[in-house]
Structure formats: structure tokens, C-alpha cells
Design an enzyme around this catalytic site. Structure first.
Site, PDB file in Angstrom:
ATOM      1  N   ARG A  14       0.815  -1.216   0.000  1.00 26.19           N
ATOM      2  CA  ARG A  14       0.000   0.000   0.000  1.00 26.19           C
ATOM      3  C   ARG A  14       0.846   1.264   0.000  1.00 26.19           C
ATOM      4  O   ARG A  14       0.368   2.333  -0.370  1.00 26.19           O
ATOM      5  CB  ARG A  14      -0.922  -0.002   1.220  1.00 26.19           C
ATOM      6  CG  ARG A  14      -1.978  -1.110   1.194  1.00 26.19           C
ATOM      7  CD  ARG A  14      -2.799  -1.105   2.462  1.00 26.19           C
ATOM      8  NE  ARG A  14      -3.822  -2.148   2.458  1.00 26.19           N
ATOM      9  CZ  ARG A  14      -4.618  -2.423   3.472  1.00 26.19           C
ATOM     10  NH1 ARG A  14      -4.507  -1.717   4.599  1.00 26.19           N
ATOM     11  NH2 ARG A  14      -5.524  -3.383   3.384  1.00 26.19           N
ATOM     12  N   ASP A  59       5.650 -24.114   3.090  1.00 25.64           N
ATOM     13  CA  ASP A  59       6.112 -24.418   4.443  1.00 25.64           C
ATOM     14  C   ASP A  59       7.636 -24.426   4.359  1.00 25.64           C
ATOM     15  O   ASP A  59       8.226 -25.342   3.788  1.00 25.64           O
ATOM     16  CB  ASP A  59       5.589 -25.774   4.910  1.00 25.64           C
ATOM     17  CG  ASP A  59       5.979 -26.089   6.357  1.00 25.64           C
ATOM     18  OD1 ASP A  59       6.981 -25.522   6.833  1.00 25.64           O
ATOM     19  OD2 ASP A  59       5.300 -26.895   6.998  1.00 25.64           O
ATOM     20  N   HIS A  60       8.279 -23.391   4.909  1.00 25.37           N
ATOM     21  CA  HIS A  60       9.719 -23.235   4.663  1.00 25.37           C
ATOM     22  C   HIS A  60      10.546 -24.384   5.229  1.00 25.37           C
ATOM     23  O   HIS A  60      11.674 -24.610   4.803  1.00 25.37           O
ATOM     24  CB  HIS A  60      10.226 -21.897   5.205  1.00 25.37           C
ATOM     25  CG  HIS A  60      10.275 -21.803   6.700  1.00 25.37           C
ATOM     26  ND1 HIS A  60       9.245 -21.295   7.460  1.00 25.37           N
ATOM     27  CD2 HIS A  60      11.242 -22.152   7.579  1.00 25.37           C
ATOM     28  CE1 HIS A  60       9.580 -21.326   8.734  1.00 25.37           C
ATOM     29  NE2 HIS A  60      10.781 -21.847   8.846  1.00 25.37           N
ATOM     30  N   GLU A 119      13.380 -23.850  20.148  1.00 24.88           N
ATOM     31  CA  GLU A 119      13.906 -22.509  19.885  1.00 24.88           C
ATOM     32  C   GLU A 119      14.412 -21.910  21.189  1.00 24.88           C
ATOM     33  O   GLU A 119      13.796 -22.098  22.247  1.00 24.88           O
ATOM     34  CB  GLU A 119      12.825 -21.603  19.294  1.00 24.88           C
ATOM     35  CG  GLU A 119      12.240 -22.088  17.975  1.00 24.88           C
ATOM     36  CD  GLU A 119      11.119 -21.174  17.499  1.00 24.88           C
ATOM     37  OE1 GLU A 119      11.403 -20.262  16.703  1.00 24.88           O
ATOM     38  OE2 GLU A 119       9.975 -21.379  17.943  1.00 24.88           O
ATOM     39  N   HIS A 136       4.878 -27.402  10.420  1.00 28.57           N
ATOM     40  CA  HIS A 136       6.263 -27.875  10.365  1.00 28.57           C
ATOM     41  C   HIS A 136       6.423 -29.299  10.881  1.00 28.57           C
ATOM     42  O   HIS A 136       6.927 -30.185  10.187  1.00 28.57           O
ATOM     43  CB  HIS A 136       7.179 -26.945  11.175  1.00 28.57           C
ATOM     44  CG  HIS A 136       7.187 -25.531  10.695  1.00 28.57           C
ATOM     45  ND1 HIS A 136       6.907 -25.176   9.395  1.00 28.57           N
ATOM     46  CD2 HIS A 136       7.448 -24.372  11.344  1.00 28.57           C
ATOM     47  CE1 HIS A 136       7.005 -23.859   9.270  1.00 28.57           C
ATOM     48  NE2 HIS A 136       7.320 -23.356  10.442  1.00 28.57           N
ATOM     49  N   LYS A 188       9.378 -22.415  22.758  1.00 28.52           N
ATOM     50  CA  LYS A 188      10.261 -21.255  22.763  1.00 28.52           C
ATOM     51  C   LYS A 188      10.960 -21.149  24.116  1.00 28.52           C
ATOM     52  O   LYS A 188      10.502 -21.692  25.110  1.00 28.52           O
ATOM     53  CB  LYS A 188       9.460 -19.978  22.477  1.00 28.52           C
ATOM     54  CG  LYS A 188       8.914 -19.908  21.050  1.00 28.52           C
ATOM     55  CD  LYS A 188       8.245 -18.583  20.783  1.00 28.52           C
ATOM     56  CE  LYS A 188       7.802 -18.474  19.332  1.00 28.52           C
ATOM     57  NZ  LYS A 188       8.949 -18.491  18.402  1.00 28.52           N
TER      58      LYS A 188
END
Length: 529
Positions: free
Chosen positions: A84, A216-217, A255, A279, A379
């Protein structure tokens, strides 16, 4: 380049138009070319919606620049950023140069050439006149860069705009040709089974399934793809890759970081939606799927869908018994204190969003009946890693018990990140006069074996999307099967959250003690890498 070399490249690239590639580039690095044998992308314009966002400057443009430096993009190539904001082409190029400052400094000439392929057009997908103007700009880029009308539209926008974005592109006639246009959709694809099913109906009404690439990386990581090669290219594994020899499987994605800048998104998703549904479930599917009849995108995705449709929670009638949710609290040391999740900027001080999930699954098919699968993600855990651990059944007779206790069960460890590779744990005789055994680890590392680091996941996935290769992208039935698997837990979190409480765990630890009990009930322990 002589005719024989040109014919070879044409064969390797499966008929795609081949860009100019200096012979010197091949001669200076024969190992890299010999290992990769990359297919060549057709003339192409990649259109990125959400070009002013974090994903574009942190992942997408760096991945494209890496493809450019590896000479894997055609000379007839363009990137059109859309958002935008009222930027110009020069503004977009300048901001991308700032985002990739280190790479630009290291490769100034390459960046100058790459930046000439970057363009920008202000577009609001909810304004039909903007999308019509986009079509006009794309036609101009086609003429300027000779991209031949081949377009990949990347929706790096809020999930709320996936459906309307596809509708807008279809209404403007930009998805009319399935051979030359495709759409890449980021995760999360839906928030539950019903919303995923509805979104599938919308996007499939705008284009054919072959045009839709749900990304999905994790599937772009070499070590995730290596699961297929390890299983199906080595005959030593197939006879033992089943319930007769494997006792249990653990899949972990840990993580060390907290929620960081993603509090707004994370508060509405949590670990189950953010990590488990996509994942970890995709890794589960690759680990457990049956061998496809051929190495073909649809054959592979057929088998993944089948195994996900056979998966179930370990306690379907009482799902709270097979899942543990957690949330990190304060931790660290006096010198380096770590805030708790509820103290993070943008997080509700009374939040019940989970930052940790552990669960137990079964797969009701011939290969895996009765084998427990344990999934966990969190995490603020002690170590960053993603891995699959297959623990084999113990020897039927422990011959060496009297000499020093039972031997350790064999384990095959597939390391997805950060130390990409694999390890096999087996017993050997310890030095000395007795017959005492001890476990040792046979180690394989991608970096050590191939002499070069693996590509970042988006490098492979962007290339495959532009090639129109859907092998590493999730199909509609896969997405729905994954959401269906976790629907009982999602319903419980909505309707009876007290049955699935959020257990606190100190930042820097391996999660709540309730997660340890989940395995302890089966006489097992989580692997502590």
C-alpha cells in the site's frame, strides 16, 4: 558454449529455456555444478504482495539474490514488489539494499545487476482498480524484461487477505492461464479444519490446484528432503523402518528465542497452530509415508496425505491426556535475566497462549500400528534444534547385563538444524579386559561432506515455485488432514480450557514437568541433546 554442452544443459533442465551461462562459471567450480545440476527457471516475473513487510526484506529478497548469484535465475527476470505504501522503483531498490547491506557490500557488482530487476507498484488488493493497474504494469514489465507473461504471485500478506487476494487476481484475469501463472500462499493456511476447508474452496475457485503453492519453509531444508533419500535410496533402512523394529519416534523443534516481534500474531496462534500443525506434521509425514511409486510430485503428496489421514491423537476420547501445553516464565541469570512470555511487549498480561506443546500420536496403518510418536516444540528452550529421533527396539536378550547393565537402544538421529546431518547411536565394546559395552555416535554432517553450506529453505522453495514444481508444497487434502488431526485439541482449548491448562516453565529449561510425565507414563524420557 558448444552444441554438446547446450544439449546436456537442455536435458538437465527438462526443456526449460536456458539463460546465458558463461563457460568460465562452470570451469571455475565444477564440484558445485556437478552436485547441483539445477533446473533453469523460465523467463519470469515474481510479484510479491506485502513487499514492505518483514518477510520480504528478511527472507524473500535475500533468497532471490542468492539464486541470482548462483546463476539460477534467467536473464529475463523481474521482481515486482507490491504494497500500500507509495514507493517508487528507486525507493524499493534502496530499501532492499539497506536490508541486505552485508551482501551488497560483499557483492556490489552482482547487487547492481540484480537491483535492475527490482520494480515496485503501489497496490491495495481490496481495491479492484489497483489490481487492474497491476495488470497493466505487468504487461509493461513483460515487454521490458521479456518475461513472456510467466508470473508467480507471492502472498506475503496477512492470512485474512489470502482468499480476497486470490479473488482479486482472478477477477483481474491474472490467473487465467494455469501454465503461466501461479500463487504462493504463506502459512498459516487457515486456523482450524473448517477455515482451512473454506479457504481451499475459495482459492480453488480462483485457479486450478496446480496453480496453488502452499509454502512451508521447513520443507525447503536439505535435511528435511534428505529424509526421503535416506529412506528410499538405502536398502538397509527399508526392512527395519516399521513397527517390528522401531519402538518410538520423537520429533522436536526447539527454539532459544522468545516471541520477539511477533506478539500480535503469536497471541492468536500459539505453538500448536504456529509450529505443530505445519512444520512438525510435515516432518512426521515424510518420516512415516509409504514409498511412492515414482519420484513425482503427486505420487509423493498422495503418500503424505494417506499417512496423515491415518494419524490420530493417542487418546481420542480424552485428548487432554495426550497433550501438554506450556508457557515460559522468567528465567536466565542475574546477569542476563529473561522476561516471561506475559511480560513481552504486546502480550496480554493474563495470556493463556501456549509457547510449548508436547503430544503423543499414533498412526493406524500396517507399517506403524502401535508405535508412539512424540512431538514437541517450544520457545525459550535451552538449545536451538530440530531433529527426528527413531529409537529401535532393544535386543531380545541382554547378553551383557552382568558385565555392566543393559545396553542403550540403537537410535537414528536426523538433525534438521542447526548442525544439519545425521547420527546413528549403537553399542561397542568399551576398552578393557571385561565385556562392558557403551554407546557411540556415527556422525554425518552436510557441511563436512559436501564442502558447502546448505541453501536456506526459501532459496529452494522460491525456485521450485517459479519452476512450477509442487513436490515440496502442501496439497489441499494434506492441509485439511493436518487440521483434522488436531481439531479435538483446538476445540478443547476453546470450549474447556481447564482440561488442557497452560503449565509454566522457566525460560532456559526443557519445558514443564508435565511433558516429562507424558513419556514417563510409557517408561521413556525425552532426548536431551
Amino acid at each position: 558454449m558448444d552444441s554438446s554442452c547446450a544439449a546436456l544443459l537442455t536435458s538437465l533442465n527438462q526443456g526449460h529455456a536456458c539463460p546465458a551461462l558463461p563457460m568460465a562459471a562452470i570451469q571455475t567450480n565444477p564440484l558445485r555444478v556437478g552436485l547441483r545440476q539445477e533446473r533453469v527457471i523460465s523467463p519470469q516475473c515474481l510479484v510479491i504482495f506485502g513487499a514492505s513487510g518483514d518477510l520480504t526484506h528478511r527472507k524473500l529478497v535475500p533468497a532471490l539474490f542468492e539464486l541470482f548469484r548462483q546463476r539460477r535465475l534467467p536473464s529475463e527476470f523481474a521482481v515486482l514488489g507490491c504494497a500500500r505504501r507509495s514507493w517508487s522503483d528507486a525507493d524499493f531498490r534502496s530499501r532492499m539494499a539497506e536490508a541486505l547491506a552485508d551482501e551488497v557490500q560483499q557483492h556490489p557488482t552482482a547487487w547492481e545487476q540484480f537491483a535492475a530487476c527490482l520494480f515496485y507498484e503501489p497496490v491495495d488488493l481490496e481495491q479492484p482498480e489497483d489490481v487492474v493497474r497491476l495488470g497493466t504494469r505487468l504487461e509493461a514489465i513483460d515487454r521490458l524484461k521479456a518475461t513472456r507473461g510467466n508470473r508467480t504471485f507471492y502472498l506475503s500478506v496477512s492470512p485474512a487477505f489470502y482468499g480476497s487476494g486470490c479473488r482479486a487476481l482472478a477477477a483481474a484475469g491474472l490467473l487465467r492461464d494455469p501454465a503461466r501463472s501461479r500463487v504462493v500462499i504463506e502459512k498459516p493456511f487457515g486456523t482450524d479444519y473448517a477455515s482451512a476447508e473454506q479457504l481451499n474452496r475459495v482459492v480453488q475457485s480462483c485457479g486450478q490446484e496446480q496453480q496453488i503453492f502452499r509454502i512451508d519453509h521447513y520443507l525447503g531444508k536439505e535435511t528435511v528432503q534428505n529424509i526421503l533419500v535416506l529412506r528410499f535410496a538405502n536398502t538397509i533402512f527399508e526392512p527395519i523402518w516399521n513397527r517390528n523394529y522401531i519402538a518410538n519416534v520423537q520429533i522436536t523443534a526447539a527454539e532459544t528465542v522468545g516471541v520477539e516481534e511477533r506478539a500480535g500474531y503469536y497471541e492468536s496462534s500459539g505453538a500448536l497452530r504456529d509450529m505443530v500443525q505445519n512444520h512438525l506434521t510435515q516432518i512426521l509425514a515424510l518420516t512415516t509415508m509409504e514409498p511412492p511409486g515414482r519420484f513425482d510430485a503427486e505420487a509423493i503428496r498422495n503418500e503424505k496425505a494417506k499417512v496423515l489421514q491415518a494419524a490420530r491423537l493417542a487418546e481420542e476420547d480424552e485428548p487432554w491426556k495426550c497433550c501438554v501445553r506450556g508457557q515460559y516464565s522468567r528465567g536466565g541469570s542475574s546477569l542476563r535475566p529473561v522476561s516471561g512470555y506475559r511480560e513481552e511487549p504486546g502480550v496480554n498480561p493474563n495470556s493463556t497462549t501456549e509457547t510449548y506443546v508436547a503430544m503423543k500420536l499414533f498412526i493406524d496403518n500396517w507399517r506403524w500400528q502401535g508405535v508412539p510418536f512424540y512431538l514437541r516444540t517450544g520457545k525459550r528452550l535451552p538449545k536451538r534444534l530440530s531433529e527426528v529421533v527413531l529409537t529401535f527396539r532393544e535386543a531380545p536378550v541382554h547378553l551383557f547385563d552382568a558385565a555392566g547393565g543393559s545396553p542403550t537402544a540403537n537410535q537414528l538421529v536426523l538433525r534438521i538444524q542447526p548442525d544439519e546431518g545425521a547420527g546413528f547411536v549403537f553399542e561397542v565394546k568399551a576398552p578393557g579386559s571385561g565385556m562392558r559395552s557403551r554407546p557411540v555416535d556415527m556422525h554425518f554432517s552436510y557441511d563436512e561432506s559436501f564442502g558447502e553450506p546448505s541453501d536456506e529453505g526459501y532459496v529452494r522453495l522460491l525456485a521450485d515455485a517459479m519452476l512450477g514444481d509442487p513436490t515440496l508444497f502442501t496439497r489441499s487434502d494434506e492441509v485439511e488432514a493436518a487440521w483434522r488431526l488436531y481439531t479435538p485439541l483446538l476445540e478443547l482449548m476453546e470450549d474447556a480450557p481447564w482440561q488442557l491448562p497452560v503449565h509454566p516453565y522457566e525460560a532456559g529449561t526443557w519445558g514443564p514437568s508435565a511433558a516429562d510425565n507424558l513419556l514417563a507414563d510409557d517408561g521413556l524420557m525425552w532426548r536431551r541433546p
